[in-house]
Design a protein around this motif. Structure first.
Motif, PDB file in Angstrom:
ATOM      1  N   GLY A 142       0.813  -1.215   0.000  1.00 56.30           N
ATOM      2  CA  GLY A 142       0.000   0.000   0.000  1.00 56.30           C
ATOM      3  C   GLY A 142       0.842   1.257   0.000  1.00 56.30           C
ATOM      4  N   ALA A 143       1.896   1.279   0.812  1.00 55.57           N
ATOM      5  CA  ALA A 143       2.789   2.437   0.862  1.00 55.57           C
ATOM      6  C   ALA A 143       3.517   2.617  -0.465  1.00 55.57           C
ATOM      7  N   SER A 144       3.911   1.507  -1.082  1.00 46.23           N
ATOM      8  CA  SER A 144       4.587   1.589  -2.382  1.00 46.23           C
ATOM      9  C   SER A 144       3.666   2.174  -3.447  1.00 46.23           C
ATOM     10  N   ILE A 145       2.392   1.771  -3.421  1.00 51.52           N
ATOM     11  CA  ILE A 145       1.423   2.325  -4.371  1.00 51.52           C
ATOM     12  C   ILE A 145       1.260   3.821  -4.140  1.00 51.52           C
ATOM     13  N   ALA A 146       1.174   4.226  -2.876  1.00 48.96           N
ATOM     14  CA  ALA A 146       1.026   5.647  -2.551  1.00 48.96           C
ATOM     15  C   ALA A 146       2.206   6.455  -3.075  1.00 48.96           C
ATOM     16  N   LEU A 147       3.405   5.965  -2.865  1.00 52.23           N
ATOM     17  CA  LEU A 147       4.606   6.672  -3.323  1.00 52.23           C
ATOM     18  C   LEU A 147       4.634   6.759  -4.852  1.00 52.23           C
ATOM     19  N   ALA A 148       4.275   5.670  -5.515  1.00 49.94           N
ATOM     20  CA  ALA A 148       4.303   5.650  -6.980  1.00 49.94           C
ATOM     21  C   ALA A 148       3.281   6.621  -7.567  1.00 49.94           C
ATOM     22  N   LEU A 149       2.072   6.624  -7.028  1.00 50.51           N
ATOM     23  CA  LEU A 149       1.044   7.537  -7.543  1.00 50.51           C
ATOM     24  C   LEU A 149       1.405   8.995  -7.254  1.00 50.51           C
ATOM     25  N   HIS A 150       2.017   9.236  -6.119  1.00 46.21           N
ATOM     26  CA  HIS A 150       2.440  10.594  -5.776  1.00 46.21           C
ATOM     27  C   HIS A 150       3.464  11.100  -6.787  1.00 46.21           C
ATOM     28  N   GLN A 151       4.378  10.228  -7.180  1.00 44.49           N
ATOM     29  CA  GLN A 151       5.381  10.614  -8.174  1.00 44.49           C
ATOM     30  C   GLN A 151       4.744  10.941  -9.517  1.00 44.49           C
ATOM     31  N   GLN A 152       3.550  10.393  -9.751  1.00 41.00           N
ATOM     32  CA  GLN A 152       2.833  10.672 -10.997  1.00 41.00           C
ATOM     33  C   GLN A 152       1.946  11.906 -10.884  1.00 41.00           C
ATOM     34  N   GLY A 153       1.996  12.584  -9.745  1.00 31.75           N
ATOM     35  CA  GLY A 153       1.277  13.836  -9.599  1.00 31.75           C
ATOM     36  C   GLY A 153       0.006  13.783  -8.786  1.00 31.75           C
ATOM     37  N   TYR A 154      -0.308  12.644  -8.214  1.00 32.59           N
ATOM     38  CA  TYR A 154      -1.505  12.529  -7.391  1.00 32.59           C
ATOM     39  C   TYR A 154      -1.287  13.144  -6.013  1.00 32.59           C
ATOM     40  N   ASN A 155      -2.320  13.742  -5.464  1.00 32.21           N
ATOM     41  CA  ASN A 155      -2.398  13.988  -4.036  1.00 32.21           C
ATOM     42  C   ASN A 155      -2.908  12.716  -3.380  1.00 32.21           C
ATOM     43  N   ILE A 156      -2.387  12.398  -2.209  1.00 31.34           N
ATOM     44  CA  ILE A 156      -2.592  11.075  -1.642  1.00 31.34           C
ATOM     45  C   ILE A 156      -3.261  11.142  -0.268  1.00 31.34           C
ATOM     46  N   VAL A 157      -4.269  10.281  -0.082  1.00 31.38           N
ATOM     47  CA  VAL A 157      -4.847  10.048   1.235  1.00 31.38           C
ATOM     48  C   VAL A 157      -4.346   8.690   1.718  1.00 31.38           C
ATOM     49  N   ILE A 158      -3.524   8.722   2.753  1.00 24.17           N
ATOM     50  CA  ILE A 158      -2.999   7.505   3.357  1.00 24.17           C
ATOM     51  C   ILE A 158      -3.986   7.030   4.417  1.00 24.17           C
ATOM     52  N   HIS A 159      -4.589   5.873   4.188  1.00 32.07           N
ATOM     53  CA  HIS A 159      -5.463   5.305   5.207  1.00 32.07           C
ATOM     54  C   HIS A 159      -4.671   4.329   6.070  1.00 32.07           C
ATOM     55  N   TYR A 160      -4.952   4.348   7.363  1.00 29.90           N
ATOM     56  CA  TYR A 160      -4.329   3.396   8.278  1.00 29.90           C
ATOM     57  C   TYR A 160      -5.312   3.051   9.373  1.00 29.90           C
ATOM     58  N   ASN A 161      -5.040   1.939  10.049  1.00 29.89           N
ATOM     59  CA  ASN A 161      -5.824   1.579  11.230  1.00 29.89           C
ATOM     60  C   ASN A 161      -4.924   1.605  12.462  1.00 29.89           C
ATOM     61  N   GLN A 162      -3.997   0.656  12.566  1.00 32.10           N
ATOM     62  CA  GLN A 162      -3.110   0.583  13.728  1.00 32.10           C
ATOM     63  C   GLN A 162      -1.728   1.174  13.477  1.00 32.10           C
ATOM     64  N   SER A 163      -1.393   1.430  12.232  1.00 32.53           N
ATOM     65  CA  SER A 163      -0.023   1.841  11.886  1.00 32.53           C
ATOM     66  C   SER A 163       0.096   3.358  11.771  1.00 32.53           C
ATOM     67  N   LYS A 164      -0.241   4.069  12.838  1.00 32.95           N
ATOM     68  CA  LYS A 164      -0.232   5.529  12.804  1.00 32.95           C
ATOM     69  C   LYS A 164       1.167   6.079  12.547  1.00 32.95           C
ATOM     70  N   ARG A 165       2.156   5.567  13.244  1.00 36.22           N
ATOM     71  CA  ARG A 165       3.524   6.079  13.088  1.00 36.22           C
ATOM     72  C   ARG A 165       4.020   5.889  11.664  1.00 36.22           C
ATOM     73  N   GLU A 166       3.763   4.705  11.103  1.00 35.65           N
ATOM     74  CA  GLU A 166       4.202   4.440   9.739  1.00 35.65           C
ATOM     75  C   GLU A 166       3.466   5.330   8.743  1.00 35.65           C
ATOM     76  N   ALA A 167       2.175   5.557   8.986  1.00 31.28           N
ATOM     77  CA  ALA A 167       1.394   6.421   8.091  1.00 31.28           C
ATOM     78  C   ALA A 167       1.927   7.835   8.095  1.00 31.28           C
ATOM     79  N   GLU A 168       2.223   8.350   9.278  1.00 27.22           N
ATOM     80  CA  GLU A 168       2.755   9.707   9.382  1.00 27.22           C
ATOM     81  C   GLU A 168       4.126   9.811   8.717  1.00 27.22           C
ATOM     82  N   LYS A 169       4.897   8.744   8.778  1.00 24.04           N
ATOM     83  CA  LYS A 169       6.214   8.744   8.132  1.00 24.04           C
ATOM     84  C   LYS A 169       6.070   8.822   6.615  1.00 24.04           C
ATOM     85  N   VAL A 170       5.110   8.072   6.060  1.00 23.45           N
ATOM     86  CA  VAL A 170       4.879   8.124   4.616  1.00 23.45           C
ATOM     87  C   VAL A 170       4.410   9.516   4.211  1.00 23.45           C
TER      88      VAL A 170
END
Length: 262
Positions: A21-49
């Motif tokens: 999921g994080a890899s998809i977010a990074l790839a789409l961002h590089q293509q110009g998308y604004n990204i909504v990172i959804h998370y449940n328990q992984s708050k720290r990792e989400a904030e890092k992305v």
């Protein structure tokens, strides 16, 4: 919302704090998308992305918490996504719950009766199937406004089951049918497709034991390309489907050919 924000497409990727999921977010961002990172328990990792994405382009990413098993959280997730930039162009239903649920066990003495665990059924089906369906419906009107698309992460085991994972198999077979059904019902304004991974990343719960290594070697031996894939391979398929305006109702297997031997 500024004019500079409006020129960027918006993608919501569920379960995008980590792994594929994080890899998809990074790839789409590089293509110009604004990204909504959804998370449940992984708050720290989400904030890092999100921090990583914001360093590349300001005001281009947010993190939104949501328990995909809670209907109220799904509504909040959908509303927060649209409210942030006033639109959504792509929904990627990536989040998934995966663990074994054998219907029976055997010993040298006897076979026990199959055990039905409601928590397993609800937990896996709600996360893997109900949540993608509900999010698709909640965001359908906004996606129509942008002629957007939905991409579902399926699994090669949607076609041929993985032993001892009956509920997971059922959930992925369901999302495969959901992909085709919604492709018909949401056309012509919204395209709906799927990506069906094979051996990309090993489950994190798998210990590095001789038995696990043997299983991995067997899987690779059954793969015509004789290797595992990478998150990049999934990202390429997602990118293709997000940009292909005359493709809908299709599920691309990204498995190195392994499904030919299942």
């Amino acid at each position: 919302m500024s004019d500079s924000d409006r020129k960027h497409k918006v993608a919501l990727i569920t379960g995008s704090a980590r792994r594929i999921g994080a890899s998809i977010a990074l790839a789409l961002h590089q293509q110009g998308y604004n990204i909504v990172i959804h998370y449940n328990q992984s708050k720290r990792e989400a904030e890092k992305v999100v921090d990583e994405l914001l360093k590349s382009r300001a005001h281009s990413a947010i993190a939104v918490h949501g328990n995909l098993q809670a209907l109220n959280d799904l509504t909040t997730l959908a509303d927060s996504t649209v409210a942030q930039w006033g639109q959504i162009d792509l929904l990627v239903n990536n989040a998934s719950c995966f663990y074994p649920t054998p219907i029976s066990s055997a010993s040298d003495i006897e076979k026990t009766e199959p055990k039905f665990k409601v928590d397993d059924w609800n937990g896996i089906l709600d996360t893997n199937l109900r949540a993608p369906y509900v999010l698709s419906l909640l965001l359908a009107n906004a996606l129509r406004e942008t002629n957007g698309s939905i991409i579902n992460l399926v699994d090669i085991y949607a076609d041929r089951p993985l032993k001892n994972h009956s509920i997971y198999n059922i959930s992925k077979a369901g999302i495969a049918m959901m992909t085709q059904t919604l492709a018909k019902e949401l056309a012509p304004d919204i395209r709906v497709n799927g990506v069906s991974p094979g051996a990309i990343l090993w489950p994190e719960s798998e210990a590095e034991t001789t038995e696990q290594n043997t299983t991995r070697e067997r899987i690779i031996s059954q793969t015509p390309l004789a290797r595992c894939g990478s998150p990049h391979d999934i990202c390429e398929a997602v990118s293709y489907l997000a940009n292909s305006q005359f493709v809908t109702g299709q599920i691309i297997k990204v498995d190195g050919g392994r499904s030919l031997h299942l």
